[in-house]
Design a protein around this motif. Structure first.
Motif, PDB file in Angstrom:
ATOM      1  N   ALA A 211     -10.669  -4.397  -4.599  1.00 58.07           N
ATOM      2  CA  ALA A 211     -11.334  -4.241  -3.306  1.00 58.07           C
ATOM      3  C   ALA A 211     -11.614  -5.601  -2.682  1.00 58.07           C
ATOM      4  O   ALA A 211     -11.459  -6.629  -3.337  1.00 58.07           O
ATOM      5  N   GLU A 212     -12.018  -5.579  -1.419  1.00 57.36           N
ATOM      6  CA  GLU A 212     -12.337  -6.801  -0.672  1.00 57.36           C
ATOM      7  C   GLU A 212     -11.169  -7.785  -0.700  1.00 57.36           C
ATOM      8  O   GLU A 212     -11.359  -8.998  -0.766  1.00 57.36           O
ATOM      9  N   VAL A 213      -9.967  -7.242  -0.659  1.00 59.79           N
ATOM     10  CA  VAL A 213      -8.768  -8.080  -0.645  1.00 59.79           C
ATOM     11  C   VAL A 213      -8.440  -8.384   0.828  1.00 59.79           C
ATOM     12  O   VAL A 213      -8.213  -7.462   1.614  1.00 59.79           O
ATOM     13  N   LEU A 214      -8.442  -9.639   1.174  1.00 58.32           N
ATOM     14  CA  LEU A 214      -8.136 -10.024   2.555  1.00 58.32           C
ATOM     15  C   LEU A 214      -6.660  -9.735   2.849  1.00 58.32           C
ATOM     16  O   LEU A 214      -5.825  -9.795   1.941  1.00 58.32           O
ATOM     17  N   PRO A 215      -6.346  -9.410   4.118  1.00 59.56           N
ATOM     18  CA  PRO A 215      -4.967  -9.041   4.476  1.00 59.56           C
ATOM     19  C   PRO A 215      -3.941 -10.054   3.961  1.00 59.56           C
ATOM     20  O   PRO A 215      -2.887  -9.680   3.450  1.00 59.56           O
ATOM     21  N   GLU A 216      -4.282 -11.337   4.050  1.00 63.17           N
ATOM     22  CA  GLU A 216      -3.325 -12.387   3.657  1.00 63.17           C
ATOM     23  C   GLU A 216      -3.169 -12.494   2.134  1.00 63.17           C
ATOM     24  O   GLU A 216      -2.311 -13.236   1.661  1.00 63.17           O
ATOM     25  N   HIS A 217      -4.016 -11.781   1.385  1.00 57.04           N
ATOM     26  CA  HIS A 217      -3.921 -11.858  -0.078  1.00 57.04           C
ATOM     27  C   HIS A 217      -3.294 -10.635  -0.730  1.00 57.04           C
ATOM     28  O   HIS A 217      -3.107 -10.601  -1.936  1.00 57.04           O
ATOM     29  N   LYS A 218      -2.975  -9.614   0.097  1.00 55.06           N
ATOM     30  CA  LYS A 218      -2.450  -8.366  -0.485  1.00 55.06           C
ATOM     31  C   LYS A 218      -1.114  -8.589  -1.195  1.00 55.06           C
ATOM     32  O   LYS A 218      -0.888  -8.073  -2.294  1.00 55.06           O
ATOM     33  N   ALA A 219      -0.217  -9.361  -0.592  1.00 52.45           N
ATOM     34  CA  ALA A 219       1.098  -9.613  -1.191  1.00 52.45           C
ATOM     35  C   ALA A 219       0.956 -10.379  -2.505  1.00 52.45           C
ATOM     36  O   ALA A 219       1.645 -10.086  -3.488  1.00 52.45           O
ATOM     37  N   VAL A 232       6.618  -2.979  -9.945  1.00 55.04           N
ATOM     38  CA  VAL A 232       5.560  -2.533  -9.052  1.00 55.04           C
ATOM     39  C   VAL A 232       6.062  -1.850  -7.785  1.00 55.04           C
ATOM     40  O   VAL A 232       6.887  -2.409  -7.048  1.00 55.04           O
ATOM     41  N   GLY A 233       5.550  -0.658  -7.546  1.00 52.44           N
ATOM     42  CA  GLY A 233       5.765   0.035  -6.276  1.00 52.44           C
ATOM     43  C   GLY A 233       4.503  -0.084  -5.450  1.00 52.44           C
ATOM     44  O   GLY A 233       3.402   0.019  -5.981  1.00 52.44           O
ATOM     45  N   MET A 234       4.672  -0.375  -4.167  1.00 55.64           N
ATOM     46  CA  MET A 234       3.500  -0.494  -3.275  1.00 55.64           C
ATOM     47  C   MET A 234       3.628   0.572  -2.207  1.00 55.64           C
ATOM     48  O   MET A 234       4.719   0.786  -1.661  1.00 55.64           O
ATOM     49  N   VAL A 235       2.501   1.236  -1.893  1.00 54.01           N
ATOM     50  CA  VAL A 235       2.518   2.249  -0.839  1.00 54.01           C
ATOM     51  C   VAL A 235       1.482   1.886   0.210  1.00 54.01           C
ATOM     52  O   VAL A 235       0.313   1.673  -0.121  1.00 54.01           O
ATOM     53  N   GLY A 236       1.909   1.814   1.473  1.00 55.88           N
ATOM     54  CA  GLY A 236       0.963   1.464   2.531  1.00 55.88           C
ATOM     55  C   GLY A 236       1.402   1.950   3.892  1.00 55.88           C
ATOM     56  O   GLY A 236       2.530   2.425   4.068  1.00 55.88           O
ATOM     57  N   ASP A 237       0.496   1.819   4.838  1.00 55.63           N
ATOM     58  CA  ASP A 237       0.769   2.314   6.194  1.00 55.63           C
ATOM     59  C   ASP A 237       0.503   1.276   7.277  1.00 55.63           C
ATOM     60  O   ASP A 237       0.943   1.442   8.408  1.00 55.63           O
ATOM     61  N   GLY A 238      -0.230   0.229   6.945  1.00 53.54           N
ATOM     62  CA  GLY A 238      -0.713  -0.675   7.995  1.00 53.54           C
ATOM     63  C   GLY A 238       0.094  -1.951   8.163  1.00 53.54           C
ATOM     64  O   GLY A 238       0.911  -2.294   7.306  1.00 53.54           O
ATOM     65  N   ILE A 239      -0.158  -2.640   9.256  1.00 51.84           N
ATOM     66  CA  ILE A 239       0.449  -3.949   9.505  1.00 51.84           C
ATOM     67  C   ILE A 239       0.078  -4.888   8.360  1.00 51.84           C
ATOM     68  O   ILE A 239       0.903  -5.648   7.864  1.00 51.84           O
ATOM     69  N   ASN A 240      -1.197  -4.781   7.918  1.00 53.45           N
ATOM     70  CA  ASN A 240      -1.710  -5.584   6.802  1.00 53.45           C
ATOM     71  C   ASN A 240      -0.921  -5.404   5.520  1.00 53.45           C
ATOM     72  O   ASN A 240      -0.915  -6.264   4.663  1.00 53.45           O
ATOM     73  N   ALA A 244       3.024  -7.046   1.476  1.00 57.36           N
ATOM     74  CA  ALA A 244       2.950  -6.489   0.121  1.00 57.36           C
ATOM     75  C   ALA A 244       4.073  -5.477  -0.108  1.00 57.36           C
ATOM     76  O   ALA A 244       4.653  -5.412  -1.199  1.00 57.36           O
ATOM     77  N   LEU A 245       4.401  -4.705   0.915  1.00 55.54           N
ATOM     78  CA  LEU A 245       5.498  -3.733   0.804  1.00 55.54           C
ATOM     79  C   LEU A 245       6.816  -4.471   0.581  1.00 55.54           C
ATOM     80  O   LEU A 245       7.669  -4.038  -0.198  1.00 55.54           O
ATOM     81  N   ALA A 246       6.972  -5.593   1.266  1.00 56.60           N
ATOM     82  CA  ALA A 246       8.218  -6.363   1.172  1.00 56.60           C
ATOM     83  C   ALA A 246       8.376  -7.024  -0.189  1.00 56.60           C
ATOM     84  O   ALA A 246       9.484  -7.109  -0.725  1.00 56.60           O
ATOM     85  N   ILE A 247       7.269  -7.466  -0.786  1.00 58.96           N
ATOM     86  CA  ILE A 247       7.340  -8.221  -2.042  1.00 58.96           C
ATOM     87  C   ILE A 247       7.407  -7.305  -3.271  1.00 58.96           C
ATOM     88  O   ILE A 247       7.853  -7.716  -4.346  1.00 58.96           O
ATOM     89  N   ALA A 261       5.017  -1.448   9.011  1.00 61.42           N
ATOM     90  CA  ALA A 261       5.043  -1.050   7.602  1.00 61.42           C
ATOM     91  C   ALA A 261       6.363  -0.353   7.270  1.00 61.42           C
ATOM     92  O   ALA A 261       6.976  -0.626   6.233  1.00 61.42           O
ATOM     93  N   ILE A 262       6.808   0.519   8.156  1.00 67.02           N
ATOM     94  CA  ILE A 262       8.055   1.256   7.922  1.00 67.02           C
ATOM     95  C   ILE A 262       9.235   0.290   7.833  1.00 67.02           C
ATOM     96  O   ILE A 262      10.105   0.425   6.971  1.00 67.02           O
TER      97      ILE A 262
END
Ligand code: ADP
Ligand code: MG
Length: 292
Positions: A211-219, A232-240, A244-247, A261-262
């Motif tokens: 939790a409290e992960v800043l957008p720039e730290h998700k990846a 690792v599989g990542m699932v998300g919907d947001g610009i943020n 992480a989805l790419a990496i 995200a798509i």
């Protein structure tokens, strides 16, 4: 790997609302050891609603709401939209802010009628030297109910709290249970505070919470799990979530999410449900079994 079985697999996926961008993603999905799920809009519906308004520093409730909706009208964040919708329901008129700055992962800073207004997290308040100790017990109590609490400060004084709640998607708990049954380790990752995150995680049966992960730290969080040898599989919907989805070894976008995200993801779950993720992994396993 025979091209035919991959083609059949990709076709079957499309029929069940699983859009696979390339053969390699179908080949990788059965190897996943770890799944990281974004919270808002992925596990939850992403349509938060205002549940509590707490006034502080002698501000009237309508005035607090008026400042909050005026401040949030230019923000695209789902939390902002919840606040604006609430103000409209109450029939409260808003003013146009003179300036607006979004601070990703923290909140917003605006000027309204010459007053500097901040709306966002405790971290945002702390960074601006605003005292909020008096409200901590109330904030924590709301967070234990799974609500997200935003603090509002006027001219460096904490003036109110706005709590919102988001509903968990009906199929999320079942999907998490099925992933765990397949031996996959499931994580939740969110910019939201720890208490709210834990409360939602508990509802869907997740024990691993970032939790409290800043957008720039998700990846970087996804990369760290990969460094531990996890697939690792990542699932998300947001610009943020896009970096992480790419990496991730396989990135899954929620089909009802943002275009960004798509685009960043390898597989899109058109129906927007996590049961689609389970189906995608099963499809990958079945396809690879046919190949071997
Ligand atoms: P998430 O991981 O749920 O997408 P974000 O990283 O976008 O969360 O935001 C983290 C936290 O920052 C939110 O839970 C909220 O407390 C605060 N925040 C972000 N944007 C806003 C906003 N427009 N107004 C108020 N608070 C905000
Ligand atoms: Mg999200």
């Amino acid at each position: 790997a025979t091209p035919t079985s991959i083609m059949v697999g990709t076709g079957k996926g499309a029929e069940s609302g699983i859009l696979i961008k390339g053969a390699e993603h179908l080949e990788h999905a059965h190897k996943l050891t770890t799944i990281v799920l974004d919270k808002t809009g992925t596990i939850t519906k992403g349509q938060p609603e205002v549940t509590d308004i707490v006034t502080l520093a002698g501000l009237a409730e309508t005035e607090l709401v008026r400042l909050a909706i005026s401040a949030e009208k230019n923000s695209e964040h789902p939390l902002a939209q919840a606040i604006v919708a609430y103000g409209q329901q109450q029939g409260i008129a808003l003013s146009d802010p003179e300036s607006f700055t979004a601070i990703p992962g923290r909140g917003i800073e605006v000027t309204i009628e010459g007053q500097r207004i901040l709306v966002g997290t405790r971290k945002l308040m702390k960074e601006n030297g605003i005292e909020y100790e008096i409200a901590v017990a109330t904030i924590e109590q709301l967070e234990l109910q799974g609500k997200t609490v935003m603090l509002l400060a006027v001219e460096n004084q904490l003036s109110g709290l706005l709590a919102v709640a988001d509903t968990v998607k009906e199929s999320s708990a079942q999907a998490v249970a099925e992933l765990q049954k397949m031996g996959i380790e499931v994580w939740m990752m969110t910019g939201d505070n720890t208490r709210t995150a834990q409360s939602i995680a508990q509802v869907v049966g997740i024990t691993n919470v970032m939790a409290e992960v800043l957008p720039e730290h998700k990846a970087a969080k996804v990369e760290a799990l990969k460094q531990e040898g996890k697939v690792v599989g990542m699932v998300g919907d947001g610009i943020n979530d896009a970096p992480a989805l790419a990496i991730a070894d396989v990135g899954f976008a929620i089909g009802t999410g943002t275009d960004v995200a798509i685009e960043a993801a390898d597989i899109t779950l058109i129906r927007g449900e996590l049961t689609g993720l389970v189906a995608a992994i099963r499809l990958s396993k079945a396809t690879m079994r046919n190949i071997k």
